[in-house]
Design a protein around this motif. Structure first.
Motif, PDB file in Angstrom:
ATOM      1  N   LEU A 112       0.832  -1.202   0.000  1.00 27.41           N
ATOM      2  CA  LEU A 112       0.000   0.000   0.000  1.00 27.41           C
ATOM      3  C   LEU A 112       0.863   1.246   0.000  1.00 27.41           C
ATOM      4  O   LEU A 112       0.596   2.205  -0.755  1.00 27.41           O
ATOM      5  CB  LEU A 112      -0.947  -0.019   1.206  1.00 27.41           C
ATOM      6  N   ASP A 113       1.920   1.237   0.853  1.00 26.74           N
ATOM      7  CA  ASP A 113       2.845   2.388   0.865  1.00 26.74           C
ATOM      8  C   ASP A 113       3.466   2.585  -0.512  1.00 26.74           C
ATOM      9  O   ASP A 113       3.583   3.723  -1.013  1.00 26.74           O
ATOM     10  CB  ASP A 113       3.945   2.180   1.913  1.00 26.74           C
ATOM     11  N   ASP A 114       3.876   1.491  -1.139  1.00 27.67           N
ATOM     12  CA  ASP A 114       4.493   1.557  -2.468  1.00 27.67           C
ATOM     13  C   ASP A 114       3.506   2.121  -3.481  1.00 27.67           C
ATOM     14  O   ASP A 114       3.853   2.991  -4.299  1.00 27.67           O
ATOM     15  CB  ASP A 114       4.970   0.160  -2.875  1.00 27.67           C
ATOM     16  N   LEU A 115       2.266   1.636  -3.435  1.00 25.42           N
ATOM     17  CA  LEU A 115       1.261   2.127  -4.369  1.00 25.42           C
ATOM     18  C   LEU A 115       0.962   3.605  -4.150  1.00 25.42           C
ATOM     19  O   LEU A 115       0.793   4.370  -5.119  1.00 25.42           O
ATOM     20  CB  LEU A 115      -0.027   1.306  -4.248  1.00 25.42           C
ATOM     21  N   GLU A 116       0.887   4.018  -2.890  1.00 23.90           N
ATOM     22  CA  GLU A 116       0.633   5.436  -2.599  1.00 23.90           C
ATOM     23  C   GLU A 116       1.769   6.311  -3.136  1.00 23.90           C
ATOM     24  O   GLU A 116       1.535   7.403  -3.663  1.00 23.90           O
ATOM     25  CB  GLU A 116       0.447   5.645  -1.091  1.00 23.90           C
ATOM     26  N   GLU A 117       3.021   5.818  -2.996  1.00 20.12           N
ATOM     27  CA  GLU A 117       4.156   6.566  -3.544  1.00 20.12           C
ATOM     28  C   GLU A 117       4.038   6.686  -5.064  1.00 20.12           C
ATOM     29  O   GLU A 117       4.280   7.748  -5.634  1.00 20.12           O
ATOM     30  CB  GLU A 117       5.474   5.873  -3.193  1.00 20.12           C
ATOM     31  N   ARG A 118       3.693   5.586  -5.710  1.00 15.48           N
ATOM     32  CA  ARG A 118       3.567   5.600  -7.174  1.00 15.48           C
ATOM     33  C   ARG A 118       2.480   6.570  -7.609  1.00 15.48           C
ATOM     34  O   ARG A 118       2.650   7.335  -8.575  1.00 15.48           O
ATOM     35  CB  ARG A 118       3.238   4.208  -7.697  1.00 15.48           C
ATOM     36  N   VAL A 119       1.337   6.535  -6.897  1.00 14.26           N
ATOM     37  CA  VAL A 119       0.235   7.439  -7.249  1.00 14.26           C
ATOM     38  C   VAL A 119       0.684   8.878  -7.061  1.00 14.26           C
ATOM     39  O   VAL A 119       0.400   9.756  -7.889  1.00 14.26           O
ATOM     40  CB  VAL A 119      -1.018   7.121  -6.407  1.00 14.26           C
ATOM     41  N   GLU A 120       1.388   9.134  -6.009  1.00 17.18           N
ATOM     42  CA  GLU A 120       1.867  10.487  -5.737  1.00 17.18           C
ATOM     43  C   GLU A 120       2.815  10.944  -6.847  1.00 17.18           C
ATOM     44  O   GLU A 120       2.740  12.091  -7.324  1.00 17.18           O
ATOM     45  CB  GLU A 120       2.566  10.513  -4.380  1.00 17.18           C
ATOM     46  N   VAL A 121       3.710  10.049  -7.261  1.00 15.73           N
ATOM     47  CA  VAL A 121       4.660  10.382  -8.343  1.00 15.73           C
ATOM     48  C   VAL A 121       3.876  10.672  -9.616  1.00 15.73           C
ATOM     49  O   VAL A 121       4.151  11.634 -10.347  1.00 15.73           O
ATOM     50  CB  VAL A 121       5.681   9.237  -8.551  1.00 15.73           C
ATOM     51  N   MET A 122       2.870   9.847  -9.921  1.00 13.52           N
ATOM     52  CA  MET A 122       2.092  10.013 -11.140  1.00 13.52           C
ATOM     53  C   MET A 122       1.322  11.333 -11.085  1.00 13.52           C
ATOM     54  O   MET A 122       1.215  12.044 -12.106  1.00 13.52           O
ATOM     55  CB  MET A 122       1.132   8.854 -11.339  1.00 13.52           C
ATOM     56  N   GLU A 123       0.790  11.680  -9.925  1.00 11.24           N
ATOM     57  CA  GLU A 123       0.044  12.928  -9.804  1.00 11.24           C
ATOM     58  C   GLU A 123       0.956  14.126  -9.975  1.00 11.24           C
ATOM     59  O   GLU A 123       0.587  15.129 -10.568  1.00 11.24           O
ATOM     60  CB  GLU A 123      -0.663  12.983  -8.440  1.00 11.24           C
ATOM     61  N   THR A 124       2.187  14.024  -9.452  1.00 12.23           N
ATOM     62  CA  THR A 124       3.128  15.144  -9.611  1.00 12.23           C
ATOM     63  C   THR A 124       3.561  15.279 -11.061  1.00 12.23           C
ATOM     64  O   THR A 124       3.795  16.397 -11.531  1.00 12.23           O
ATOM     65  CB  THR A 124       4.368  14.966  -8.721  1.00 12.23           C
ATOM     66  N   GLN A 125       3.660  14.195 -11.770  1.00 12.07           N
ATOM     67  CA  GLN A 125       4.073  14.256 -13.168  1.00 12.07           C
ATOM     68  C   GLN A 125       2.943  14.842 -14.023  1.00 12.07           C
ATOM     69  O   GLN A 125       3.219  15.503 -15.016  1.00 12.07           O
ATOM     70  CB  GLN A 125       4.425  12.858 -13.698  1.00 12.07           C
ATOM     71  N   ARG A 126       1.740  14.651 -13.712  1.00 14.96           N
ATOM     72  CA  ARG A 126       0.607  15.170 -14.463  1.00 14.96           C
ATOM     73  C   ARG A 126       0.486  16.673 -14.314  1.00 14.96           C
ATOM     74  O   ARG A 126      -0.015  17.337 -15.196  1.00 14.96           O
ATOM     75  CB  ARG A 126      -0.693  14.555 -13.964  1.00 14.96           C
TER      76      ARG A 126
END
Length: 127
Positions: A112-126
């Motif tokens: 879950l922590d890993d997925l939250e990090e990935r989502v955060e990275v994806m949101e920052t890239q958008r």
């Protein structure tokens, strides 16, 4: 009456008088003894009554102590059962935290922590 007879009669009268005096003193002593015996019996009766009351109080105290001891034994047995139940609960809880379920929960938390990090990275890239 001859002198011997008169003397014998006088001695016998004196003996009789002495015996009567002795009998009177014996009667007086007997009366005093009976009075003292009555007093002693009364004191013994009062003492026996006090002893009976004391024995009754002791019996009640002993019965109460037996009742309290029985309650304490029951309480101790219940506390031992509770302690054993707590040990069993702690064992199950430890198994939950350290066993396979705990491992699964920790793995899910990492994922879950890993997925939250990935989502955060994806949101920052958008942005």
């Amino acid at each position: 009456m001859s002198d011997v007879e008169s003397l014998t009669l006088a001695v016998l009268r004196e003996i009789r008088d002495k015996i009567q005096g002795t009998n009177e003193r014996l009667d007086q002593t007997r009366t005093e003894l009976l009075a003292r015996i009555d007093q002693t019996n009364e004191r013994l009766d009062r003492t026996n009554e006090r002893l009976d009351r004391t024995n009754e109080r002791l019996d009640r105290t002993i019965q109460e102590q037996i009742r309290q001891a029985t309650v304490l034994v029951d309480v101790r047995r219940d506390m031992e059962r509770m302690a054993n139940a707590m040990v069993a609960f702690n064992d199950r809880f430890d198994n939950l935290l350290l066993g396979s379920l705990g491992t699964t929960v920790r793995d899910h938390t990492r994922r879950l922590d890993d997925l939250e990090e990935r989502v955060e990275v994806m949101e920052t890239q958008r942005r």
